[in-house]
Design an enzyme around this catalytic site. Structure first.
Site, PDB file in Angstrom:
ATOM      1  N   ILE A  66     -26.292  12.126  -5.107  1.00 40.56           N
ATOM      2  CA  ILE A  66     -25.318  10.883  -4.792  1.00 40.56           C
ATOM      3  C   ILE A  66     -24.656  11.229  -3.605  1.00 40.56           C
ATOM      4  O   ILE A  66     -23.939  11.964  -3.265  1.00 40.56           O
ATOM      5  CB  ILE A  66     -24.432  10.710  -5.959  1.00 40.56           C
ATOM      6  CG1 ILE A  66     -25.349  10.249  -7.091  1.00 40.56           C
ATOM      7  CG2 ILE A  66     -23.584   9.479  -5.517  1.00 40.56           C
ATOM      8  CD1 ILE A  66     -26.103   9.066  -6.937  1.00 40.56           C
ATOM      9  N   LYS A  67     -24.850   9.964  -2.525  1.00 37.98           N
ATOM     10  CA  LYS A  67     -24.255  10.087  -1.145  1.00 37.98           C
ATOM     11  C   LYS A  67     -22.832   9.553  -1.210  1.00 37.98           C
ATOM     12  O   LYS A  67     -22.657   8.256  -1.546  1.00 37.98           O
ATOM     13  CB  LYS A  67     -24.893   9.381  -0.068  1.00 37.98           C
ATOM     14  CG  LYS A  67     -24.988  10.151   1.171  1.00 37.98           C
ATOM     15  CD  LYS A  67     -26.115   9.638   2.100  1.00 37.98           C
ATOM     16  CE  LYS A  67     -25.975  10.099   3.388  1.00 37.98           C
ATOM     17  NZ  LYS A  67     -26.851   9.151   4.266  1.00 37.98           N
ATOM     18  N   ILE A  68     -21.521  10.397  -1.021  1.00 37.58           N
ATOM     19  CA  ILE A  68     -20.395   9.726  -0.998  1.00 37.58           C
ATOM     20  C   ILE A  68     -19.777  10.122   0.320  1.00 37.58           C
ATOM     21  O   ILE A  68     -19.593  11.030   0.963  1.00 37.58           O
ATOM     22  CB  ILE A  68     -19.396  10.475  -2.261  1.00 37.58           C
ATOM     23  CG1 ILE A  68     -20.005  10.474  -3.503  1.00 37.58           C
ATOM     24  CG2 ILE A  68     -18.015  10.158  -2.337  1.00 37.58           C
ATOM     25  CD1 ILE A  68     -19.804   9.085  -4.262  1.00 37.58           C
TER      26      ILE A  68
END
Ligand code: E4P
Length: 284
Positions: free
Chosen positions: A108-110
């Protein structure tokens, strides 16, 4: 021997495909050069619009599932679009629950700091979201990193990947000179000087310099996080990212192709193919 190590056990820079275009991702994996994929909202929009333009009705869930399958278990970054910690965590968990079962490869890219609009999010929402997701066993790629200190906080929060945006730092530095430039053109790793003064952004003289400082910081403190050099736009920048020890380089498909091109290679091929002794080609 792990895929990303040579026989001596040294790490080898991984190459991710920086694209949401299924055809490009397929080719990258078919050629055996890809070790993962990074997407972002803009790349996904571009890929979906391209297919829609060609008359295809894109089912996004099926489309992303195909991307994950093609990537065959290698990390695929899917970015959240929310901006508060609570909502990013909720969306990140939802994306992970939906897509990780496909091939066990979702990251997951945050964004390191999603506070781009007053009132929407605080400067700490990214770090809070990273900590909560990684604490729950969900791997995170921290995006939009422009300083080593942002990388430090993301690494401390448990991020698996730290993505410094090399090309966009170069854009910013070139922008300061007030001259028009081609975003894919090479910008020197050592920076450029104007009136005897090296252009810099808070001590960063180029995108590659940012990558190098992040790599050094990760190495000094032995963080497990890998520095994923992002926003790379040309082969020479990839070379320099590799030379400063980036653990991963994420590359547009066109840059991977450009890495193989050289006029002397073409010239040599023309000479060699013209010089074939006929019997040689059919030797048995
Ligand atoms: C990848 O993770 C980034 O989103 C991407 O490399 C950004 O590249 P750009 O600056 O060329 O848009």
């Amino acid at each position: 021997m792990k895929d990303d190590q040579n026989e001596k056990g040294d790490s080898i820079m991984k190459i991710f495909i920086d694209s949401a275009d299924l055809d490009e991702i397929r080719q990258g994996f078919a050629w055996g050069v890809a070790d993962g994929v990074t997407t972002n909202p803009s790349l996904l929009k571009k890929a979906v619009e391209r297919r829609a333009k060609a008359g295809e009705k894109v089912d996004l869930r099926k489309y992303i599932t195909q991307v994950l399958e093609v990537a065959g278990g290698t990390p695929v970054s899917l970015e959240v679009t929310e901006v508060t910690a609570e909502k990013m965590v909720e969306q990140g968990k939802r994306l992970y629950a939906l897509f990780n079962p496909v091939a066990g490869n979702v990251v997951i890219k945050i964004p390191v700091n999603p506070a781009f609009k007053d009132g929407d999010a605080t400067h700490f929402d990214g770090i809070k979201a990273i900590r909560e997701l990684t604490g729950g066993g969900i791997p995170v790629n921290t995006t939009l990193i422009f300083t080593p200190e942002q990388a430090l906080l993301a690494a401390k929060a448990g991020a698996r990947f730290l993505s410094p945006f090399a090309g966009r730092i170069d854009d910013d530095l070139r922008g300061k000179r007030g001259v028009k430039f081609d975003k894919s053109a090479y910008y020197p790793a050592a920076g450029t000087a104007v009136n005897g003064q090296t252009l810099e952004d808070n001590g960063i003289v180029s995108g590659v310099d940012l990558v190098e400082q992040c790599v050094e910081m990760v190495s000094i403190y032995g963080f497990e996080a890998e520095v994923l050099a992002a926003s790379l736009r040309n082969p020479r920048q990839v070379r320099e990212a590799a030379l400063v020890g980036a653990h991963v380089a994420t590359l547009p498909f066109s840059v991977i192709q450009d890495m193989l091109k050289h006029h002397k290679t073409y010239e040599g091929m023309a000479l060699f193919t013209a010089d074939i002794v006929p019997e040689y080609a059919t030797l048995k």
